[in-house]
Design a protein around this motif. Structure first.
Motif, mmCIF file in Angstrom:
data_model
loop_
_atom_site.group_PDB
_atom_site.id
_atom_site.type_symbol
_atom_site.label_atom_id
_atom_site.label_comp_id
_atom_site.label_asym_id
_atom_site.label_seq_id
_atom_site.Cartn_x
_atom_site.Cartn_y
_atom_site.Cartn_z
ATOM 1 N N LEU A 207 5.633 -3.170 12.000
ATOM 2 C CA LEU A 207 4.673 -2.981 10.585
ATOM 3 C C LEU A 207 4.892 -1.209 10.474
ATOM 4 O O LEU A 207 4.787 -0.629 11.354
ATOM 5 C CB LEU A 207 3.636 -3.479 10.594
ATOM 6 N N PRO A 208 5.063 -0.805 9.161
ATOM 7 C CA PRO A 208 4.729 0.498 8.806
ATOM 8 C C PRO A 208 2.913 0.889 9.365
ATOM 9 O O PRO A 208 2.207 -0.034 9.388
ATOM 10 C CB PRO A 208 4.554 0.483 7.550
ATOM 11 N N LEU A 209 2.955 1.729 9.865
ATOM 12 C CA LEU A 209 1.583 2.367 10.564
ATOM 13 C C LEU A 209 0.641 2.284 9.471
ATOM 14 O O LEU A 209 -0.432 1.766 10.094
ATOM 15 C CB LEU A 209 1.613 3.705 11.288
ATOM 16 N N ARG A 210 0.868 2.375 8.311
ATOM 17 C CA ARG A 210 -0.103 2.443 7.176
ATOM 18 C C ARG A 210 -0.528 1.143 7.217
ATOM 19 O O ARG A 210 -1.968 0.728 6.895
ATOM 20 C CB ARG A 210 0.213 3.045 5.823
ATOM 21 N N LYS A 211 0.178 0.173 7.433
ATOM 22 C CA LYS A 211 -0.286 -1.552 7.338
ATOM 23 C C LYS A 211 -1.349 -1.867 8.345
ATOM 24 O O LYS A 211 -2.127 -2.973 8.139
ATOM 25 C CB LYS A 211 0.833 -2.469 7.658
ATOM 26 N N LEU A 212 -1.685 -0.989 9.319
ATOM 27 C CA LEU A 212 -2.803 -1.216 10.282
ATOM 28 C C LEU A 212 -3.919 -0.713 9.944
ATOM 29 O O LEU A 212 -5.031 -1.238 10.722
ATOM 30 C CB LEU A 212 -2.380 -0.647 11.760
ATOM 31 N N PHE A 213 -3.990 -0.111 8.743
ATOM 32 C CA PHE A 213 -5.364 0.169 8.459
ATOM 33 C C PHE A 213 -5.988 -0.726 7.517
ATOM 34 O O PHE A 213 -5.363 -1.468 6.658
ATOM 35 C CB PHE A 213 -5.289 1.605 7.549
ATOM 36 N N ASN A 214 -7.467 -0.919 7.745
ATOM 37 C CA ASN A 214 -8.204 -1.709 6.765
ATOM 38 C C ASN A 214 -8.590 -1.077 5.493
ATOM 39 O O ASN A 214 -9.422 -0.639 5.182
ATOM 40 C CB ASN A 214 -9.564 -2.343 7.513
ATOM 41 N N THR A 215 -7.612 -1.425 4.549
ATOM 42 C CA THR A 215 -7.778 -0.651 3.295
ATOM 43 C C THR A 215 -8.874 -1.114 2.462
ATOM 44 O O THR A 215 -8.984 -0.739 1.420
ATOM 45 C CB THR A 215 -6.409 -0.951 2.490
ATOM 46 N N SER A 216 -9.437 -2.527 2.802
ATOM 47 C CA SER A 216 -10.631 -2.808 2.019
ATOM 48 C C SER A 216 -11.778 -2.482 2.733
ATOM 49 O O SER A 216 -12.999 -2.889 2.113
ATOM 50 C CB SER A 216 -10.607 -4.315 1.957
ATOM 51 N N GLY A 217 -11.811 -1.794 3.670
ATOM 52 C CA GLY A 217 -12.908 -1.345 4.420
ATOM 53 C C GLY A 217 -13.898 -0.153 3.687
ATOM 54 O O GLY A 217 -13.040 0.672 2.887
ATOM 55 N N LYS B 283 4.864 -3.351 18.688
ATOM 56 C CA LYS B 283 5.094 -4.760 19.066
ATOM 57 C C LYS B 283 5.200 -5.437 17.313
ATOM 58 O O LYS B 283 5.846 -6.232 17.094
ATOM 59 C CB LYS B 283 4.070 -5.399 19.538
ATOM 60 N N SER B 284 4.485 -4.743 16.643
ATOM 61 C CA SER B 284 4.340 -5.445 15.181
ATOM 62 C C SER B 284 5.408 -5.222 14.238
ATOM 63 O O SER B 284 5.735 -6.191 13.624
ATOM 64 C CB SER B 284 2.899 -4.999 14.536
ATOM 65 N N PHE C 29 -9.186 0.005 12.010
ATOM 66 C CA PHE C 29 -8.096 -1.197 12.217
ATOM 67 C C PHE C 29 -8.296 -2.278 11.481
ATOM 68 O O PHE C 29 -9.033 -2.868 11.305
ATOM 69 C CB PHE C 29 -8.141 -1.430 13.769
ATOM 70 N N ARG C 30 -7.201 -2.861 10.794
ATOM 71 C CA ARG C 30 -7.073 -3.955 9.967
ATOM 72 C C ARG C 30 -7.575 -5.224 10.465
ATOM 73 O O ARG C 30 -8.003 -6.036 10.107
ATOM 74 C CB ARG C 30 -5.814 -4.132 9.204
ATOM 75 N N PHE C 31 -7.159 -5.496 11.618
ATOM 76 C CA PHE C 31 -7.122 -6.757 12.352
ATOM 77 C C PHE C 31 -8.380 -6.954 12.999
ATOM 78 O O PHE C 31 -8.803 -5.885 13.781
ATOM 79 C CB PHE C 31 -6.122 -7.024 13.226
ATOM 80 N N GLU C 32 -9.085 -8.113 13.259
ATOM 81 C CA GLU C 32 -10.171 -8.327 14.016
ATOM 82 C C GLU C 32 -10.029 -8.874 15.379
ATOM 83 O O GLU C 32 -10.673 -8.708 16.211
ATOM 84 C CB GLU C 32 -11.172 -9.433 13.239
ATOM 85 N N LYS C 33 -8.982 -9.407 15.471
ATOM 86 C CA LYS C 33 -8.294 -10.134 16.662
ATOM 87 C C LYS C 33 -6.971 -9.861 16.750
ATOM 88 O O LYS C 33 -6.275 -10.041 15.957
ATOM 89 C CB LYS C 33 -8.647 -11.491 16.922
ATOM 90 N N VAL C 34 -6.523 -9.498 18.077
ATOM 91 C CA VAL C 34 -4.944 -9.352 18.410
ATOM 92 C C VAL C 34 -4.731 -10.145 19.527
ATOM 93 O O VAL C 34 -5.689 -10.352 20.245
ATOM 94 C CB VAL C 34 -4.643 -7.875 18.462
ATOM 95 N N MET C 35 -3.546 -10.329 19.513
ATOM 96 C CA MET C 35 -3.023 -11.439 20.594
ATOM 97 C C MET C 35 -1.837 -10.077 21.435
ATOM 98 O O MET C 35 -1.165 -9.653 21.042
ATOM 99 C CB MET C 35 -2.168 -12.421 20.418
ATOM 100 N N THR C 36 -2.356 -10.204 23.078
ATOM 101 C CA THR C 36 -1.206 -9.512 23.706
ATOM 102 C C THR C 36 -0.417 -10.574 24.647
ATOM 103 O O THR C 36 -0.985 -11.684 25.028
ATOM 104 C CB THR C 36 -1.779 -8.409 24.494
#
Length: 82
Positions: free
Chosen positions: A35-45, A32-33, A75-82
């Protein structure tokens, strides 16, 4: 959310800190996003940095990336909408 509310579009908010998405749900979010799959990673974690994923992700398969995302804490996002 404001735009969705203003346009009377129904959605469900999920707090993924408490309710980690499984691999199937992550695949749906990814599709749905657009986005490239890599963008879903929390890179600052912390876990991302400890595992040196910036070096490993380019060599990983999509299946392995989804498994890693589903393991929690990636996962990069804390909350998601569906």
């Amino acid at each position: 959310m404001k735009w969705l509310d203003d346009n009377k579009i129904a959605y469900t908010m999920t707090d993924i800190k408490d309710d980690h998405p499984d691999e199937k749900m992550l695949r749906e979010y990814h599709e749905k996003s657009g986005l490239p799959l890599r963008k879903l990673f929390n890179t600052s974690g912390q876990l991302y940095r400890e595992m040196e994923l910036s070096k490993k992700l380019p060599e990983m398969s999509e299946d392995d990336m989804f498994k890693l995302l589903a393991s929690g804490g990636m996962f990069r996002f804390e909350k998601v909408m569906t």
